[in-house]
Write a protein that holds these residues in place. Structure first.
Motif, short mmCIF file in Angstrom:
data_model
loop_
_atom_site.label_atom_id
_atom_site.label_comp_id
_atom_site.label_asym_id
_atom_site.label_seq_id
_atom_site.Cartn_x
_atom_site.Cartn_y
_atom_site.Cartn_z
N GLU A 116 13.92 8.29 -1.93
CA GLU A 116 13.59 9.01 -0.70
C GLU A 116 12.20 9.60 -0.83
OE1 GLU A 116 16.73 11.16 1.75
OE2 GLU A 116 15.62 12.85 0.87
N ALA A 117 11.45 9.58 0.27
CA ALA A 117 10.11 10.15 0.27
C ALA A 117 9.81 10.71 1.65
CB ALA A 117 9.07 9.08 -0.10
N PRO A 118 9.28 11.95 1.74
CA PRO A 118 8.92 12.50 3.04
C PRO A 118 7.71 11.77 3.61
CG PRO A 118 8.22 13.98 1.27
CD PRO A 118 9.03 12.89 0.63
N THR A 119 7.80 11.33 4.85
CA THR A 119 6.74 10.58 5.50
C THR A 119 6.59 11.04 6.94
OG1 THR A 119 7.24 8.65 4.12
CG2 THR A 119 5.92 8.25 6.09
N ALA A 120 5.43 11.60 7.28
CA ALA A 120 5.15 12.07 8.63
C ALA A 120 6.25 13.00 9.15
CB ALA A 120 4.99 10.87 9.58
N GLY A 121 6.73 13.86 8.26
CA GLY A 121 7.74 14.82 8.68
C GLY A 121 9.15 14.26 8.74
N MET A 122 9.32 13.01 8.33
CA MET A 122 10.64 12.38 8.32
C MET A 122 10.96 11.88 6.92
SD MET A 122 10.58 10.24 11.91
CE MET A 122 9.00 9.48 11.57
N ALA A 123 12.22 11.57 6.69
CA ALA A 123 12.64 11.08 5.38
C ALA A 123 12.65 9.55 5.39
CB ALA A 123 14.03 11.60 5.04
N LEU A 124 11.86 8.96 4.50
CA LEU A 124 11.89 7.51 4.27
C LEU A 124 12.87 7.26 3.13
CD1 LEU A 124 10.80 4.57 4.47
CD2 LEU A 124 9.06 5.25 2.80
N ARG A 125 13.94 6.52 3.41
CA ARG A 125 14.93 6.21 2.37
C ARG A 125 14.97 4.72 2.15
NH1 ARG A 125 20.74 8.78 0.91
NH2 ARG A 125 19.37 10.58 0.77
N GLY A 165 13.67 8.48 9.09
CA GLY A 165 14.29 9.44 9.99
C GLY A 165 15.67 9.00 10.44
N GLY A 166 16.37 8.24 9.59
CA GLY A 166 17.70 7.77 9.91
C GLY A 166 17.75 6.49 10.71
N ARG A 167 16.59 5.94 11.08
CA ARG A 167 16.54 4.70 11.86
C ARG A 167 16.11 3.54 10.97
NH1 ARG A 167 13.16 5.77 17.28
NH2 ARG A 167 13.96 3.65 17.65
N ASP A 168 16.78 2.39 11.12
CA ASP A 168 16.43 1.22 10.33
C ASP A 168 14.99 0.82 10.60
OD1 ASP A 168 18.97 1.13 9.33
OD2 ASP A 168 19.67 -0.45 10.68
N MET A 169 14.30 0.36 9.55
CA MET A 169 12.93 -0.11 9.70
C MET A 169 12.75 -1.40 8.94
SD MET A 169 10.87 2.50 7.15
CE MET A 169 9.39 1.50 7.18
N PRO A 170 11.82 -2.25 9.36
CA PRO A 170 11.62 -3.53 8.68
C PRO A 170 11.02 -3.35 7.30
CG PRO A 170 9.92 -3.19 10.32
CD PRO A 170 10.93 -2.09 10.52
N VAL A 171 11.40 -4.23 6.38
CA VAL A 171 10.87 -4.21 5.02
C VAL A 171 10.18 -5.54 4.78
CG1 VAL A 171 11.41 -4.04 2.56
CG2 VAL A 171 12.69 -2.69 4.22
N PRO A 172 8.94 -5.55 4.27
CA PRO A 172 8.24 -6.82 4.02
C PRO A 172 9.02 -7.72 3.07
CG PRO A 172 6.73 -4.96 3.87
CD PRO A 172 8.11 -4.38 3.96
N ALA A 173 8.77 -9.01 3.19
CA ALA A 173 9.46 -9.99 2.33
C ALA A 173 9.18 -9.71 0.86
CB ALA A 173 9.00 -11.40 2.69
N THR A 174 10.14 -10.06 0.00
CA THR A 174 9.98 -9.80 -1.43
C THR A 174 9.03 -10.77 -2.10
OG1 THR A 174 11.88 -11.20 -1.97
CG2 THR A 174 12.30 -8.86 -1.59
#
Length: 216
Positions: A116-125, A165-174
């Motif tokens: 987890e990391a705080p990002t722009a006032g939201m939690a990136l998990r 912020g609790g919303r799914d986000m895209p992750v770049p390909a591995t």
């Protein structure tokens, strides 16, 4: 569909790509759904002491602490980055030194790490799971280097999920580094006591050494 390539290097690329740049995220409205910005890996520190002679390295078993590597990458962009939970181990067994083979595999039940990391006032998990094994063979490619001659990634599965912020986000390909899942890739390596350092040589890109610790 991107294939998983030589682990543990897959994990380094995931960490570098999934790390979110706070300044980029802050400029986008939260309602628009932020996306992760890529962060290039930092070059290895210059002037590092030479490792042990190749003749003594790297035959044996080595544990790669993926959580530490991923957390270090996230911390470059977020001072509040932390490991939420971690489970399982990833062990690589090397046979031979300058020439030989290795098998890397997860402990039973696989590996799961949550960050987890705080990002722009939201939690990136970010949750990363991996299960199975990969193997490769290598041959000398100059002092402190070898070239992969065979790679088998068919038994390895890697899954990465992220929310902001609790919303799914895209992750770049591995599959971030072209050529890492096929023969011909050159790696630089060094041994420093019970520490083994290894990194791919990728044209036009600075890559970090990953670090493994010797285990019985």
């Amino acid at each position: 569909m991107a294939r998983p390539h030589l682990l543990p290097f897959t994990l380094v690329s995931i960490a570098a790509l999934a790390a979110c740049d706070r300044s980029e995220s802050a400029s986008a409205p939260a309602s628009a759904g932020a996306t992760a910005a890529t962060t290039p890996a930092a070059p290895a520190p210059g002037g590092a002491a030479a490792g042990a002679p190749a003749a003594s390295c790297p035959a044996g078993k080595w544990e790669y602490d993926y959580a530490d590597m991923f957390l270090e990458t996230l911390a470059r962009n977020s001072s509040g980055a932390r490991v939420v939970s971690e489970r399982g181990k990833y062990i690589c067994t090397f046979n031979g030194n300058e020439r030989g083979s290795y098998v890397c595999e997860t402990s039973e039940g696989g590996v799961e790490n949550v960050f987890e990391a705080p990002t722009a006032g939201m939690a990136l998990r970010i949750t990363v799971k991996m299960n199975g094994r990969s193997s490769a063979e290598f041959e000398p490619a100059g002092p402190g280097r070898w070239k992969t001659t065979r790679a088998d990634m068919s038994g390895l599965r890697v899954e990465t999920k992220a929310t902001l912020g609790g919303r799914d986000m895209p992750v770049p390909a591995t599959n971030a580094f072209s050529g890492m899942d096929r023969p011909g890739t050159v790696f630089e390596y060094r041994c420093e006591g019970d520490v083994f350092k290894l990194k791919p040589i990728v044209e036009g890109m600075a890559t970090d050494f990953i670090t493994m610790k010797r285990v019985p």
